[in-house]
Design a protein around this motif. Structure first.
Motif, PDB file in Angstrom:
ATOM      1  N   PRO A  21      41.262  47.799  43.290  1.00 38.94           N
ATOM      2  CA  PRO A  21      42.652  48.243  43.473  1.00 38.94           C
ATOM      3  C   PRO A  21      43.321  47.567  44.675  1.00 38.94           C
ATOM      4  CG  PRO A  21      41.229  50.121  43.035  1.00 38.94           C
ATOM      5  CD  PRO A  21      40.323  48.923  43.228  1.00 38.94           C
ATOM      6  N   GLY A  22      44.583  47.197  44.484  1.00 46.23           N
ATOM      7  CA  GLY A  22      45.360  46.583  45.548  1.00 46.23           C
ATOM      8  C   GLY A  22      45.308  45.066  45.585  1.00 46.23           C
ATOM      9  N   VAL A  23      44.394  44.458  44.831  1.00 42.43           N
ATOM     10  CA  VAL A  23      44.252  43.009  44.800  1.00 42.43           C
ATOM     11  C   VAL A  23      45.037  42.448  43.616  1.00 42.43           C
ATOM     12  CG1 VAL A  23      42.610  41.105  44.443  1.00 42.43           C
ATOM     13  CG2 VAL A  23      41.980  43.038  45.894  1.00 42.43           C
ATOM     14  N   ILE A  24      45.746  41.358  43.859  1.00 41.79           N
ATOM     15  CA  ILE A  24      46.362  40.606  42.765  1.00 41.79           C
ATOM     16  C   ILE A  24      45.512  39.359  42.565  1.00 41.79           C
ATOM     17  CG2 ILE A  24      48.383  39.364  41.919  1.00 41.79           C
ATOM     18  CD1 ILE A  24      50.109  41.189  43.648  1.00 41.79           C
ATOM     19  N   PHE A  25      44.753  39.357  41.481  1.00 37.11           N
ATOM     20  CA  PHE A  25      43.874  38.235  41.147  1.00 37.11           C
ATOM     21  C   PHE A  25      44.708  37.107  40.564  1.00 37.11           C
ATOM     22  CE2 PHE A  25      41.051  35.992  38.170  1.00 37.11           C
ATOM     23  CZ  PHE A  25      39.970  35.726  38.994  1.00 37.11           C
ATOM     24  N   ARG A  26      44.433  35.873  40.979  1.00 45.99           N
ATOM     25  CA  ARG A  26      45.145  34.699  40.466  1.00 45.99           C
ATOM     26  C   ARG A  26      44.292  34.035  39.387  1.00 45.99           C
ATOM     27  NH1 ARG A  26      50.154  35.942  42.095  1.00 45.99           N
ATOM     28  NH2 ARG A  26      50.000  36.740  44.211  1.00 45.99           N
ATOM     29  N   ASP A  27      44.635  34.294  38.136  1.00 44.72           N
ATOM     30  CA  ASP A  27      43.882  33.821  36.986  1.00 44.72           C
ATOM     31  C   ASP A  27      44.350  32.427  36.589  1.00 44.72           C
ATOM     32  OD1 ASP A  27      42.411  33.536  34.672  1.00 44.72           O
ATOM     33  OD2 ASP A  27      43.568  35.010  33.519  1.00 44.72           O
ATOM     34  N   ILE A  28      43.459  31.430  36.728  1.00 47.32           N
ATOM     35  CA  ILE A  28      43.807  30.050  36.381  1.00 47.32           C
ATOM     36  C   ILE A  28      43.494  29.723  34.926  1.00 47.32           C
ATOM     37  CG2 ILE A  28      43.586  29.201  38.750  1.00 47.32           C
ATOM     38  CD1 ILE A  28      40.834  28.007  37.855  1.00 47.32           C
ATOM     39  N   LYS A  47      31.205  35.575  53.880  1.00 51.20           N
ATOM     40  CA  LYS A  47      31.954  36.781  53.538  1.00 51.20           C
ATOM     41  C   LYS A  47      33.142  36.395  52.678  1.00 51.20           C
ATOM     42  CE  LYS A  47      30.639  39.379  57.573  1.00 51.20           C
ATOM     43  NZ  LYS A  47      31.017  40.109  58.756  1.00 51.20           N
ATOM     44  N   THR A  48      33.447  37.248  51.726  1.00 51.30           N
ATOM     45  CA  THR A  48      34.640  37.077  50.899  1.00 51.30           C
ATOM     46  C   THR A  48      35.556  38.268  51.144  1.00 51.30           C
ATOM     47  OG1 THR A  48      33.889  38.330  48.966  1.00 51.30           O
ATOM     48  CG2 THR A  48      33.186  36.019  49.102  1.00 51.30           C
ATOM     49  N   GLU A  49      36.689  38.263  50.470  1.00 51.17           N
ATOM     50  CA  GLU A  49      37.570  39.419  50.591  1.00 51.17           C
ATOM     51  C   GLU A  49      36.985  40.646  49.901  1.00 51.17           C
ATOM     52  OE1 GLU A  49      39.554  36.586  47.588  1.00 51.17           O
ATOM     53  OE2 GLU A  49      38.047  36.494  49.138  1.00 51.17           O
ATOM     54  N   TYR A  50      35.881  40.457  49.117  1.00 48.97           N
ATOM     55  CA  TYR A  50      35.275  41.569  48.376  1.00 48.97           C
ATOM     56  C   TYR A  50      33.905  41.979  48.903  1.00 48.97           C
ATOM     57  CZ  TYR A  50      38.657  39.476  45.206  1.00 48.97           C
ATOM     58  OH  TYR A  50      39.783  38.917  44.672  1.00 48.97           O
ATOM     59  N   ARG A 109      48.334  33.268  36.057  1.00 43.51           N
ATOM     60  CA  ARG A 109      48.626  34.655  35.694  1.00 43.51           C
ATOM     61  C   ARG A 109      48.194  35.610  36.808  1.00 43.51           C
ATOM     62  NH1 ARG A 109      46.643  35.453  30.181  1.00 43.51           N
ATOM     63  NH2 ARG A 109      44.666  34.833  31.088  1.00 43.51           N
ATOM     64  N   PRO A 110      49.130  36.444  37.299  1.00 46.96           N
ATOM     65  CA  PRO A 110      48.737  37.479  38.260  1.00 46.96           C
ATOM     66  C   PRO A 110      48.139  38.677  37.521  1.00 46.96           C
ATOM     67  CG  PRO A 110      51.101  37.571  37.892  1.00 46.96           C
ATOM     68  CD  PRO A 110      50.571  36.419  37.072  1.00 46.96           C
ATOM     69  N   VAL A 111      46.974  39.129  37.971  1.00 41.51           N
ATOM     70  CA  VAL A 111      46.324  40.290  37.365  1.00 41.51           C
ATOM     71  C   VAL A 111      46.190  41.348  38.456  1.00 41.51           C
ATOM     72  CG1 VAL A 111      44.280  41.152  36.156  1.00 41.51           C
ATOM     73  CG2 VAL A 111      45.067  38.791  35.764  1.00 41.51           C
ATOM     74  N   ALA A 112      46.972  42.409  38.324  1.00 39.04           N
ATOM     75  CA  ALA A 112      46.987  43.469  39.342  1.00 39.04           C
ATOM     76  C   ALA A 112      45.703  44.288  39.307  1.00 39.04           C
ATOM     77  CB  ALA A 112      48.194  44.371  39.124  1.00 39.04           C
ATOM     78  N   ASP A 113      45.265  44.704  40.503  1.00 39.11           N
ATOM     79  CA  ASP A 113      44.130  45.612  40.674  1.00 39.11           C
ATOM     80  C   ASP A 113      42.812  45.068  40.110  1.00 39.11           C
ATOM     81  OD1 ASP A 113      45.760  47.510  41.986  1.00 39.11           O
ATOM     82  OD2 ASP A 113      46.468  48.242  40.043  1.00 39.11           O
ATOM     83  N   PHE A 114      42.622  43.763  40.225  1.00 43.92           N
ATOM     84  CA  PHE A 114      41.360  43.156  39.813  1.00 43.92           C
ATOM     85  C   PHE A 114      40.880  42.230  40.917  1.00 43.92           C
ATOM     86  CE2 PHE A 114      38.737  39.846  37.901  1.00 43.92           C
ATOM     87  CZ  PHE A 114      37.852  40.618  37.168  1.00 43.92           C
ATOM     88  N   PRO A 115      39.653  42.284  41.325  1.00 39.06           N
ATOM     89  CA  PRO A 115      38.550  43.110  40.849  1.00 39.06           C
ATOM     90  C   PRO A 115      38.498  44.494  41.483  1.00 39.06           C
ATOM     91  CG  PRO A 115      37.718  41.585  42.470  1.00 39.06           C
ATOM     92  CD  PRO A 115      39.194  41.293  42.309  1.00 39.06           C
TER      93      PRO A 115
END
Length: 182
Positions: free
Chosen positions: A21-28, A98-101, A13-19
């Protein structure tokens, strides 16, 4: 592979703006809510690694634990846990990453591996590669080597899988997403 990449993608599932803004989180989570899908994902990894020449499986905190523990059980291999800072007792080795966050620390118990061990490392997703690169550094500090880094998802545009390969670490994922792919 037991089932095709398209089938996997439909269950992530793609979850927009999580965690942020601008990130599409990939929910497994949907993969784990479907016993059939979980079995197919696990069987795909088991089929790939059943005859692998490695001694241990390592799993990254926290979603990597989900698939890593299943694979360790099915392949009858010891499971090594790589945790976020402050979650493990005993003598620890620590590596900043480092992470993307942001930035964090990965820790492992210092007696988890011995010289000559070979490790298959699992996470749910390869993004910037920070967590897996930190784990690889810790594995090498203990005198062990990396057999391969594996994940369900790769986000190749973020460069993590390429960084791992540049470090001499083969990678394998079941599927990949472009950053803006829905």
């Amino acid at each position: 592979m037991i089932f095709d990449e398209f089938s996997i993608k439909t269950l992530i599932r793609p979850v927009a703006d999580f965690p942020k803004p601008g990130v599409i989180f990939r929910d497994i989570t949907p993969l784990f809510q479907s016993p059939r899908a979980l079995r197919m994902v696990a069987d795909s990894f088991i089929q790939r690694y059943v005859e692998g020449e490695f001694s241990h499986i390592a799993a990254m905190d926290a979603r990597g634990f989900l698939i890593g523990s299943i694979i360790a059980y099915e392949l009858n291999k010891p499971l090594i846990l790589f945790r976020k800072h402050g979650k493990l007792p005993g003598e620890l080795l620590r590596e900043a990453y480092k992470t993307e966050y942001g930035e964090s620390f990965l820790e492992v118990q210092a007696d988890s591996l011995c010289e000559g061990d070979s490790v298959l490392i699992f996470d749910d997703l390869i993004a910037t590669g920070g967590t897996l690169l930190a784990a690889a550094q810790l594995v090498r500090r203990m005198g062990a080597k990396i057999h391969e880094a594996a994940a369900i998802i790769d986000l190749p545009e973020l460069g993590g899988s390429q960084k791992l390969q540049d470090m001499g670490i083969p990678t394998f994922t079941l599927t990949a997403f472009a950053l803006n792919e829905r």
